[in-house]
Scaffold this active site. Structure first.
Site, short mmCIF file in Angstrom:
data_model
loop_
_atom_site.label_atom_id
_atom_site.label_comp_id
_atom_site.label_asym_id
_atom_site.label_seq_id
_atom_site.Cartn_x
_atom_site.Cartn_y
_atom_site.Cartn_z
N SER A 110 0.85 -1.19 0.00
CA SER A 110 0.00 0.00 0.00
C SER A 110 0.89 1.24 0.00
O SER A 110 1.87 1.31 0.74
CB SER A 110 -0.90 -0.09 1.23
OG SER A 110 -1.06 1.14 1.83
N HIS A 114 2.59 12.09 -1.09
CA HIS A 114 2.22 13.52 -1.09
C HIS A 114 3.49 14.30 -1.47
O HIS A 114 4.53 14.14 -0.83
CB HIS A 114 1.74 13.96 0.29
CG HIS A 114 0.46 13.31 0.71
ND1 HIS A 114 -0.75 13.67 0.18
CD2 HIS A 114 0.20 12.32 1.60
CE1 HIS A 114 -1.72 12.93 0.74
NE2 HIS A 114 -1.17 12.10 1.60
N HIS A 124 -2.01 7.24 -5.05
CA HIS A 124 -2.29 6.11 -4.15
C HIS A 124 -2.27 4.83 -4.96
O HIS A 124 -2.77 4.79 -6.08
CB HIS A 124 -3.66 6.32 -3.51
CG HIS A 124 -4.25 5.07 -2.91
ND1 HIS A 124 -5.34 4.43 -3.46
CD2 HIS A 124 -3.87 4.33 -1.84
CE1 HIS A 124 -5.63 3.36 -2.72
NE2 HIS A 124 -4.76 3.27 -1.75
N ASN A 126 -2.39 0.35 -4.28
CA ASN A 126 -2.51 -0.71 -3.29
C ASN A 126 -2.90 -1.99 -4.02
O ASN A 126 -3.81 -1.97 -4.84
CB ASN A 126 -3.58 -0.29 -2.26
CG ASN A 126 -4.15 -1.46 -1.46
OD1 ASN A 126 -5.33 -1.77 -1.58
ND2 ASN A 126 -3.32 -2.10 -0.67
N THR A 127 -2.17 -3.08 -3.78
CA THR A 127 -2.64 -4.38 -4.29
C THR A 127 -2.45 -5.41 -3.19
O THR A 127 -1.56 -5.27 -2.33
CB THR A 127 -1.89 -4.84 -5.56
OG1 THR A 127 -0.48 -4.74 -5.35
CG2 THR A 127 -2.28 -4.01 -6.77
N ARG A 128 -3.29 -6.43 -3.20
CA ARG A 128 -3.26 -7.40 -2.11
C ARG A 128 -3.78 -8.76 -2.55
O ARG A 128 -4.55 -8.87 -3.52
CB ARG A 128 -4.08 -6.90 -0.92
CG ARG A 128 -5.51 -6.59 -1.31
CD ARG A 128 -6.24 -5.76 -0.24
NE ARG A 128 -7.53 -5.31 -0.77
CZ ARG A 128 -7.69 -4.22 -1.51
NH1 ARG A 128 -6.67 -3.43 -1.78
NH2 ARG A 128 -8.88 -3.90 -1.99
N HIS A 157 -4.20 6.94 -16.96
CA HIS A 157 -5.30 6.03 -17.31
C HIS A 157 -4.88 5.07 -18.43
O HIS A 157 -5.16 3.87 -18.36
CB HIS A 157 -6.52 6.83 -17.75
CG HIS A 157 -7.22 7.52 -16.62
ND1 HIS A 157 -8.36 8.27 -16.78
CD2 HIS A 157 -6.94 7.58 -15.29
CE1 HIS A 157 -8.76 8.77 -15.61
NE2 HIS A 157 -7.89 8.37 -14.69
N HIS A 187 -20.33 14.04 0.70
CA HIS A 187 -20.77 15.29 1.32
C HIS A 187 -20.24 16.52 0.57
O HIS A 187 -20.75 17.62 0.74
CB HIS A 187 -20.42 15.35 2.81
CG HIS A 187 -18.96 15.37 3.12
ND1 HIS A 187 -18.23 14.25 3.44
CD2 HIS A 187 -18.07 16.39 3.16
CE1 HIS A 187 -16.97 14.59 3.67
NE2 HIS A 187 -16.85 15.87 3.51
N GLY A 272 -8.39 -2.10 15.87
CA GLY A 272 -7.06 -2.29 16.45
C GLY A 272 -5.96 -2.57 15.46
O GLY A 272 -5.01 -3.28 15.77
#
Lengths: 289, 289
Positions: A110, A114, A124, A126-128, A157, A187, A272
């Site tokens: 991950s 910045h 960003h 992330n692979t899992r 892209h 929002h 946690g």
């Protein structure tokens, strides 16, 4: 699948995430070396610091956080973690693919970067790999420019599209849409960035492990090729105080998304998880002016 | 209660929140005028800007946001809102005190101040009256110093204690504990600030309206007396870059609490509340170094 076969697959996935981490860190450190001009060129080139952590509960595993506070990368975290154990009954229910015994194993990489320059987009990735009663791959990458540069968006892209198209012509449109839907701030009624791809629960059981793993590797390769290219494109562009202000404002939105909506973040904080690793994604500075 | 009696009470509560708002704004503007020294003394003294908003849905009401970006107050929001309508059935269930018809009316004042000087504590204050099948008052005030100054904490707590003790000797210990429990960041294992008081669902039906209203007014008076005193105590203290860095770091924690845990914030964002008013609480600048 026999147990040794499954174990071999888990070991290969883990080794991939760790090697991708090493290559990304080297690529980012090389960019740090290349800076010759601008308000931070007098600083020493940044280097990643690594810190390993272990899960303290009965459940096993842990991870290695890598963080660099450099002169190009204001704050970049690259984390690899491999954890296993038994999900709490309440969470197991929310988790499609965990069997009766609720045992799971998961490994992934991950990354959030910045940048000091408001001209260089944040990013960003992330692979899992998740292995329980069901097995799957998931991940993605999305670009977060402060001011959109159409060429960057297009190249980012397109490179992901190439990775997708090599596996399934449906992947790119599906995963791009998924990304746009996921990284949206309801929002504010606005997107977090300009998107990329997002995929999850990509079947990796039985005969589908190899294609799923190959696709996940290609997503990593695509990221490793295109993001440094975009960074270098803007490496020596100058910026104004107004650009920096706008960057801090956009980072506020980034923090809002992660703290209010991001499933990994809110789930991790409330169950946690390793707080330092989870919140490494937060911007070094942000503003709500 | 007859309908006109209830309406008269609602009007009195609303008028109180609005007059408290006016007095607080004047008190804060007076402090802006008093600054004679330090890195921001050359700026013009800040003044509140007011902006009214109306609810766009079938439900009525609205509010007035007051915001000042000054030379002592880096960003302070003082909002008054008065809304009424019918809760959605799903939310009505979570809301003790809403009758079969799910109608409600609520009015309140809400304030968050983030200060330029890291030596001056940030603060939050909010009181409200809720009138539906059940009627109640709620609110509180808590102090958020960047570095704790025991004298400030003591004076802030003591002044609230005086307000509480005049009404019920159990109030202060109960409401102080409630505040400590509420303004806690579980994933950090730390308090958001040094607390104060927090109370909710303080019965205001039938004969209990007057004592509840009197208590809520006294909380407002206590805040108006003690916070300006604490601000003035530190008004001309100098600070270092390290102090400012620490302040931005503490503000990151403040943002984390509000975006991840604060019920008013998360509830408001996810139910179409006035985003600008809700997120006025976020710090003008924050850091996750």
């Amino acid at each position: 699948m026999t147990e040794p076969e499954t174990e071999a697959r888990k070991a290969r996935a883990r080794a991939w995430f760790e090697s991708l981490r090493d290559r990304i860190c080297s690529a980012f450190e090389a960019i740090e070396d290349e800076l010759t001009d601008g308000p931070f060129a007098h600083l020493p080139p940044g280097r990643f610091e690594r810190k390993s952590w272990e899960r303290s509960e009965a459940n096993g595993g842990g991870g290695v956080m890598g963080i660099m506070r450099g002169r190009v990368f204001e704050k970049v975290g690259v984390n690899v973690s491999t954890v296993e154990g038994q999900l709490e009954p309440a969470f197991a229910k929310q988790f499609d693919g965990v069997g009766e015994d609720r045992r799971f194993w998961a490994s992934g990489i991950s990354l959030v970067a910045h940048m000091r320059s408001p001209k260089i987009p944040a990013v960003h990735m992330n692979t899992r790999h998740f292995s329980a009663a069901k097995k799957w791959f998931g991940g993605g990458a999305d670009l977060n420019p402060m001011v959109e540069v159409p060429e960057d968006t297009k190249d980012f892209h397109n490179r992901l599209k190439v990775a997708c198209d090599a596996h399934d012509p449906d992947y790119f449109p599906r995963f791009k849409k998924w990304c746009d839907e996921y990284f949206f701030i309801p929002h504010r009624g606005e997107a977090r960035g300009v998107g990329g791809i997002f995929y999850d629960h990509l079947d990796a059981g039985g005969d589908t492990f190899e294609p799923g793993f190959a696709f996940t590797r290609d997503v990593g390769e695509a990221f490793l090729e295109i993001y440094p290219k975009i960074v270098r494109r803007h490496l020596h562009e100058s910026w104004t105080d107004a650009d920096r202000k706008h960057q801090l404002f956009r980072r506020g939105r980034y923090a809002e998304f992660n703290l209010v909506y991001d499933r990994g973040t809110t789930f991790g904080l409330k169950t946690g998880g390793n707080v330092e690793a989870i919140l490494m994604s937060l911007p070094p500075e942000a503003a709500w002016p």
